[in-house]
Design an enzyme around this catalytic site. Structure first.
Site, short mmCIF file in Angstrom:
data_model
loop_
_atom_site.label_atom_id
_atom_site.label_comp_id
_atom_site.label_asym_id
_atom_site.label_seq_id
_atom_site.Cartn_x
_atom_site.Cartn_y
_atom_site.Cartn_z
N ASN A 151 -20.55 -37.84 4.58
CA ASN A 151 -21.25 -38.71 5.52
C ASN A 151 -22.76 -38.52 5.33
OD1 ASN A 151 -22.70 -39.44 7.93
ND2 ASN A 151 -20.73 -39.72 8.93
N ASP B 39 -25.23 -40.23 6.93
CA ASP B 39 -26.04 -40.78 8.03
C ASP B 39 -27.37 -40.05 8.21
OD1 ASP B 39 -23.94 -42.45 8.62
OD2 ASP B 39 -23.31 -41.39 10.43
N HIS B 40 -27.33 -38.71 8.04
CA HIS B 40 -28.54 -37.96 8.39
C HIS B 40 -29.64 -38.03 7.33
CE1 HIS B 40 -26.89 -37.05 12.14
NE2 HIS B 40 -25.90 -36.31 11.67
N ARG C 187 -39.57 -41.73 10.60
CA ARG C 187 -40.89 -42.29 10.29
C ARG C 187 -40.84 -43.79 10.02
NH1 ARG C 187 -44.97 -38.57 8.90
NH2 ARG C 187 -44.73 -36.94 10.43
N HIS D 86 -22.04 -44.52 9.22
CA HIS D 86 -21.76 -45.08 10.54
C HIS D 86 -22.84 -46.09 10.87
CE1 HIS D 86 -20.85 -44.07 15.07
NE2 HIS D 86 -20.82 -45.37 14.81
N ARG E 183 -24.25 -47.85 13.47
CA ARG E 183 -24.24 -47.84 14.93
C ARG E 183 -24.87 -49.12 15.47
NH1 ARG E 183 -23.43 -42.30 17.10
NH2 ARG E 183 -23.82 -43.29 19.10
N ARG F 5 -29.63 -46.37 14.80
CA ARG F 5 -30.53 -45.20 14.84
C ARG F 5 -30.70 -44.53 13.49
NH1 ARG F 5 -27.00 -40.91 18.34
NH2 ARG F 5 -27.10 -42.58 19.84
N HIS F 6 -29.72 -44.72 12.60
CA HIS F 6 -29.89 -44.15 11.25
C HIS F 6 -29.55 -45.19 10.17
CE1 HIS F 6 -25.74 -43.19 12.19
NE2 HIS F 6 -26.01 -42.08 12.84
N GLU G 213 -17.85 -46.26 9.28
CA GLU G 213 -17.52 -45.94 10.67
C GLU G 213 -18.17 -46.98 11.56
OE1 GLU G 213 -18.96 -42.04 11.49
OE2 GLU G 213 -17.59 -41.09 10.10
N THR H 138 -24.18 -37.57 19.04
CA THR H 138 -23.26 -37.87 17.94
C THR H 138 -21.95 -38.32 18.58
OG1 THR H 138 -22.16 -36.96 15.99
CG2 THR H 138 -22.51 -35.44 17.82
N THR H 139 -20.97 -38.72 17.76
CA THR H 139 -19.71 -39.22 18.32
C THR H 139 -19.02 -38.08 19.08
OG1 THR H 139 -19.61 -40.50 16.29
CG2 THR H 139 -17.70 -40.60 17.72
N GLU I 19 -7.88 -40.26 11.80
CA GLU I 19 -8.79 -39.13 11.58
C GLU I 19 -8.82 -38.31 12.87
OE1 GLU I 19 -12.64 -39.99 9.83
OE2 GLU I 19 -13.51 -38.18 10.74
N HIS J 185 -15.57 -34.10 11.88
CA HIS J 185 -16.55 -33.85 12.94
C HIS J 185 -16.75 -32.36 13.16
CE1 HIS J 185 -19.22 -34.55 16.25
NE2 HIS J 185 -19.23 -35.80 15.88
N GLY J 186 -17.96 -31.94 12.93
CA GLY J 186 -18.34 -30.54 13.17
C GLY J 186 -17.82 -29.58 12.11
N GLY K 146 -20.46 -34.45 7.37
CA GLY K 146 -21.84 -34.92 7.23
C GLY K 146 -22.87 -33.83 7.43
N HIS K 147 -23.09 -33.46 8.69
CA HIS K 147 -24.24 -32.63 9.07
C HIS K 147 -24.34 -31.34 8.26
CE1 HIS K 147 -26.71 -30.03 11.67
NE2 HIS K 147 -27.36 -31.16 11.89
N1 PXP Z 1 -15.98 -38.39 11.21
C1 PXP Z 1 -16.41 -39.25 12.16
C2 PXP Z 1 -15.46 -40.31 12.62
C3 PXP Z 1 -17.72 -39.19 12.67
O1 PXP Z 1 -18.11 -40.06 13.62
C4 PXP Z 1 -18.60 -38.22 12.16
C5 PXP Z 1 -20.01 -38.15 12.65
O2 PXP Z 1 -20.68 -39.30 12.31
C6 PXP Z 1 -18.13 -37.35 11.16
C7 PXP Z 1 -16.80 -37.43 10.72
C8 PXP Z 1 -19.00 -36.31 10.54
O3 PXP Z 1 -19.34 -35.35 11.49
P1 PXP Z 1 -20.36 -34.19 11.10
O4 PXP Z 1 -21.68 -34.82 10.84
O5 PXP Z 1 -20.34 -33.30 12.30
O6 PXP Z 1 -19.80 -33.52 9.87
#
Ligand code: PXP
Length: 237
Positions: free
Chosen positions: A7, A9-10, A18, A43, A45, A49-50, A70, A100-101, A151, A190-191, A212-213
């Site tokens: 992911n 997004d970040h 910026r 994602h 959104r 935002r990103h 997403e 975040t979600t 998921e 997620h996480g 992602g993160h």
């Molecule tokens: N899966 C889904 C459905 C999500 O919404 C996200 C966050 O955008 C992730 C995975 C990735 O989460 P993380 O950034 O915590 O790894």
């Protein structure tokens, strides 16, 4: 083999801090693929935002791995998805004030809305995954609605330690078995980090992890290709 969806997004979060044109998510996707990513996840959104619409459009042309979009059950984003046609759409809940979600999509309380969104996506040839809490009633409804994949939201697992985490893992294990039993593909996300991913990727028939993160954070230090390669090796060791 467990597939890794990265992911990105970040990368776009830093750019939007910026409102400029760097860093470029499209470059990050290419580097993630070079590191062994099986998929690129973004994602789009409602509040943009990103990730922006142009990112999804360009990624559709440049990503050679699976593109996973997403999205919330939102008509404007749905129109973009059906036009751009990623291989997969993952339906997620969305609240503007959240960082975040925060939870899984509640498909029991909005069956018609989810059904109609899924139908439009599937008619456009897009596979649908539903991002759900590890809840058996939600999972059974996913099957009834015709989802190809579920998921499992691993956020609570990731945010706990010790016996509380073991308890979350038991709940996820039962949910994963139900997803398999109903013939849907098993995804999780997620996480997840380099430190907590192993018990999740060892669940029988785990097919896809979306992370992602943690990968983007490590990429800041070691580079995107290395960060992705390290995660890919970890989940398939
Ligand atoms: N899966 C889904 C459905 C999500 O919404 C996200 C966050 O955008 C992730 C995975 C990735 O989460 P993380 O950034 O915590 O790894």
């Amino acid at each position: 083999m467990v597939e890794l969806g990265v992911n990105i997004d970040h990368i776009a979060t830093v750019r939007e801090a910026r409102k400029t044109n760097e860093p470029e998510p499209v470059w990050a996707a290419a580097l993630a693929e070079l590191g062994g990513a099986d998929g690129i996840t973004v994602h789009l959104r409602e509040d943009r935002r990103h990730i922006q619409t142009r990112d999804v459009e360009i990624l559709r042309k440049t990503v050679t791995a699976k593109l996973n979009l997403e999205m919330a059950c939102n008509p404007e984003v749905l129109e973009i998805a059906c036009r751009v046609r990623p291989e997969q759409a993952t339906l997620v809940p969305e609240r503007r004030e959240e960082l975040t979600t925060e939870g899984g999509l509640d498909i029991l309380s909005q069956k018609t809305r989810v059904h109609d969104t899924m139908k439009a996506l599937q008619d456009a040839g897009i596979g649908v995954s539903l991002f759900l809490a590890p809840d058996l009633a939600q999972i059974e409804m996913a099957k009834e609605l015709g989802a190809q994949a579920v998921e499992i939201h691993t956020g609570h697992y990731a945010n706990t330690v010790g016996t509380a985490r073991e308890h979350e893992l038991e709940i996820i294990t039962v949910a994963a078995a139900k997803i398999r039993e109903l013939g849907m593909k098993l995804h999780a996300g997620h996480g997840l980090t380099y430190h907590n991913v192993l018990p999740i990727c060892r669940l029988p028939d785990m097919q896809e992890l979306n992370i992602g993160h943690s990968i983007i954070s490590r990429a800041l230090m070691v580079g995107m290709t290395t960060a992705v390669r390290e995660m890919k090796e970890l989940i398939n060791q």
